[in-house]
Design a protein around this motif. Sequence first.
Motif, PDB file in Angstrom:
ATOM      1  N   TYR A  32       0.601  -1.317  -0.030  1.00  0.00           N
ATOM      2  CA  TYR A  32      -0.129  -0.062   0.087  1.00  0.00           C
ATOM      3  C   TYR A  32       0.966   1.282   0.089  1.00  0.00           C
ATOM      4  O   TYR A  32       0.824   2.198  -0.948  1.00  0.00           O
ATOM      5  N   THR A  33       1.874   1.283   0.766  1.00  0.00           N
ATOM      6  CA  THR A  33       2.801   2.317   0.950  1.00  0.00           C
ATOM      7  C   THR A  33       3.250   2.730  -0.257  1.00  0.00           C
ATOM      8  O   THR A  33       3.577   3.818  -0.764  1.00  0.00           O
ATOM      9  N   CYS A  34       3.930   1.668  -0.646  1.00  0.00           N
ATOM     10  CA  CYS A  34       4.696   1.711  -2.326  1.00  0.00           C
ATOM     11  C   CYS A  34       3.715   2.220  -3.426  1.00  0.00           C
ATOM     12  O   CYS A  34       4.352   2.923  -4.362  1.00  0.00           O
ATOM     13  N   SER A  35       2.366   2.025  -3.295  1.00  0.00           N
ATOM     14  CA  SER A  35       1.406   2.130  -4.502  1.00  0.00           C
ATOM     15  C   SER A  35       1.500   3.822  -4.239  1.00  0.00           C
ATOM     16  O   SER A  35       0.928   4.469  -5.425  1.00  0.00           O
ATOM     17  N   LEU A  36       1.698   4.444  -3.153  1.00  0.00           N
ATOM     18  CA  LEU A  36       1.535   6.128  -3.009  1.00  0.00           C
ATOM     19  C   LEU A  36       2.705   6.701  -2.937  1.00  0.00           C
ATOM     20  O   LEU A  36       2.821   7.855  -3.274  1.00  0.00           O
ATOM     21  N   ILE A  37       4.083   5.988  -2.415  1.00  0.00           N
ATOM     22  CA  ILE A  37       5.323   6.635  -2.487  1.00  0.00           C
ATOM     23  C   ILE A  37       6.101   5.834  -3.487  1.00  0.00           C
ATOM     24  O   ILE A  37       6.474   4.634  -3.182  1.00  0.00           O
ATOM     25  N   LEU A  42      12.098   5.339   0.658  1.00  0.00           N
ATOM     26  CA  LEU A  42      11.466   6.295   1.475  1.00  0.00           C
ATOM     27  C   LEU A  42       9.952   5.733   2.258  1.00  0.00           C
ATOM     28  O   LEU A  42       9.612   5.725   3.324  1.00  0.00           O
ATOM     29  N   ALA A  43       9.468   4.607   1.090  1.00  0.00           N
ATOM     30  CA  ALA A  43       8.328   3.988   1.671  1.00  0.00           C
ATOM     31  C   ALA A  43       8.687   3.204   3.027  1.00  0.00           C
ATOM     32  O   ALA A  43       7.733   3.127   3.970  1.00  0.00           O
ATOM     33  N   LYS A  44       9.589   2.304   2.606  1.00  0.00           N
ATOM     34  CA  LYS A  44      10.002   1.628   3.857  1.00  0.00           C
ATOM     35  C   LYS A  44      10.499   2.314   5.215  1.00  0.00           C
ATOM     36  O   LYS A  44      10.109   1.910   6.115  1.00  0.00           O
ATOM     37  N   ASP A  45      11.173   3.420   4.916  1.00  0.00           N
ATOM     38  CA  ASP A  45      11.180   4.255   6.204  1.00  0.00           C
ATOM     39  C   ASP A  45      10.144   4.711   6.916  1.00  0.00           C
ATOM     40  O   ASP A  45       9.917   4.796   7.902  1.00  0.00           O
ATOM     41  N   VAL A  46       9.124   5.088   5.765  1.00  0.00           N
ATOM     42  CA  VAL A  46       7.999   5.481   6.571  1.00  0.00           C
ATOM     43  C   VAL A  46       7.234   4.475   7.366  1.00  0.00           C
ATOM     44  O   VAL A  46       6.675   4.654   8.313  1.00  0.00           O
ATOM     45  N   GLN A  48       8.563   1.774   8.571  1.00  0.00           N
ATOM     46  CA  GLN A  48       9.368   1.536   9.742  1.00  0.00           C
ATOM     47  C   GLN A  48       8.805   2.329  10.869  1.00  0.00           C
ATOM     48  O   GLN A  48       8.779   2.073  11.783  1.00  0.00           O
ATOM     49  N   ASN A  49       8.867   3.614  10.611  1.00  0.00           N
ATOM     50  CA  ASN A  49       8.804   4.748  11.470  1.00  0.00           C
ATOM     51  C   ASN A  49       7.183   4.627  11.939  1.00  0.00           C
ATOM     52  O   ASN A  49       7.053   4.861  13.200  1.00  0.00           O
ATOM     53  N   PHE A  50       6.320   4.212  11.196  1.00  0.00           N
ATOM     54  CA  PHE A  50       5.057   3.942  11.501  1.00  0.00           C
ATOM     55  C   PHE A  50       4.827   2.878  12.573  1.00  0.00           C
ATOM     56  O   PHE A  50       4.114   3.006  13.668  1.00  0.00           O
ATOM     57  N   PHE A  51       5.538   1.815  12.213  1.00  0.00           N
ATOM     58  CA  PHE A  51       5.306   0.697  13.165  1.00  0.00           C
ATOM     59  C   PHE A  51       5.954   1.043  14.807  1.00  0.00           C
ATOM     60  O   PHE A  51       5.525   0.705  15.790  1.00  0.00           O
ATOM     61  N   ILE A  52       7.208   1.939  14.575  1.00  0.00           N
ATOM     62  CA  ILE A  52       7.683   2.351  15.767  1.00  0.00           C
ATOM     63  C   ILE A  52       6.765   3.144  16.726  1.00  0.00           C
ATOM     64  O   ILE A  52       6.485   3.237  17.611  1.00  0.00           O
ATOM     65  N   GLU A  53       6.206   4.307  15.899  1.00  0.00           N
ATOM     66  CA  GLU A  53       5.128   4.997  16.629  1.00  0.00           C
ATOM     67  C   GLU A  53       3.844   4.259  16.945  1.00  0.00           C
ATOM     68  O   GLU A  53       3.637   4.620  18.112  1.00  0.00           O
ATOM     69  N   LEU A  75      -1.796   4.753   8.591  1.00  0.00           N
ATOM     70  CA  LEU A  75      -0.689   4.950   7.936  1.00  0.00           C
ATOM     71  C   LEU A  75      -0.948   5.854   6.815  1.00  0.00           C
ATOM     72  O   LEU A  75       0.144   6.642   6.357  1.00  0.00           O
ATOM     73  N   LYS A  76      -2.400   6.134   6.410  1.00  0.00           N
ATOM     74  CA  LYS A  76      -2.598   7.026   5.235  1.00  0.00           C
ATOM     75  C   LYS A  76      -1.818   8.501   5.690  1.00  0.00           C
ATOM     76  O   LYS A  76      -1.443   9.264   5.079  1.00  0.00           O
ATOM     77  N   LEU A  77      -2.173   8.792   7.215  1.00  0.00           N
ATOM     78  CA  LEU A  77      -1.771  10.100   7.704  1.00  0.00           C
ATOM     79  C   LEU A  77      -0.263  10.153   7.512  1.00  0.00           C
ATOM     80  O   LEU A  77       0.258  11.046   7.269  1.00  0.00           O
ATOM     81  N   ARG A  78       0.573   9.178   7.898  1.00  0.00           N
ATOM     82  CA  ARG A  78       1.754   9.348   7.951  1.00  0.00           C
ATOM     83  C   ARG A  78       2.208   9.130   6.523  1.00  0.00           C
ATOM     84  O   ARG A  78       3.246  10.066   6.476  1.00  0.00           O
ATOM     85  N   ILE A  79       1.860   8.819   5.548  1.00  0.00           N
ATOM     86  CA  ILE A  79       2.176   8.624   4.129  1.00  0.00           C
ATOM     87  C   ILE A  79       1.954  10.280   3.657  1.00  0.00           C
ATOM     88  O   ILE A  79       2.743  10.841   3.129  1.00  0.00           O
ATOM     89  N   LEU A  80       0.796  10.723   4.030  1.00  0.00           N
ATOM     90  CA  LEU A  80       0.643  11.918   3.547  1.00  0.00           C
ATOM     91  C   LEU A  80       1.526  13.221   4.116  1.00  0.00           C
ATOM     92  O   LEU A  80       2.116  14.084   3.506  1.00  0.00           O
TER      93      LEU A  80
END
Length: 183
Positions: A32-37, A42-46, A48-53, A75-80
Amino acid sequence: MPETTLWKAFQDGDTTAFESIFHTHWDKLMHYTCSLIADEALAKDVLQNFFIELWEKRSSLPIPRQTAAFLVFLLKLRILNALRREDIRNRHEHNFAALLHEHVSSTADQLYLKDIYAQLHQHMNLLPPRVRQVFQLSRLEHKSIPEISAMLGASEQTIRNQLNTANKRLKVQLKSSFLSMLM
């Protein structure tokens, strides 16, 4: 284990429950993240940071009816936010490059600019070779991070890290110069 029971255990700090949630949902969320980024690093960083948060804020999260849908919503919020930060960063880099290319009208301004460039190059020569190369490609040749990544065969995150290192070091070295305000 039912989703609500697993989620409650996760909220209580059960690392096994967290690992279960992580492993169950990672692939779908990464897709899903790669479909938007477009930038996979960068998608993987987002993500990973999402799961940390998610782990850090676990006790304040509500118990979702459907874990997968809830995770996608968060996750949508973090991606935006990540896309917004990347867009702002790219615009600042573009504006800085445009500023440096504006025509300098007076002889005094030209001499001052020449002196500033000399200072910048002098301090750039003190940077480690790879960091210096990344800085030159980005700031002086106006190459994008994906272009530099492809040229040097390094990940985009590595290029960002090296550019950040160059900026930090040059800011310290040029703190008395107006150039430090532009970095």
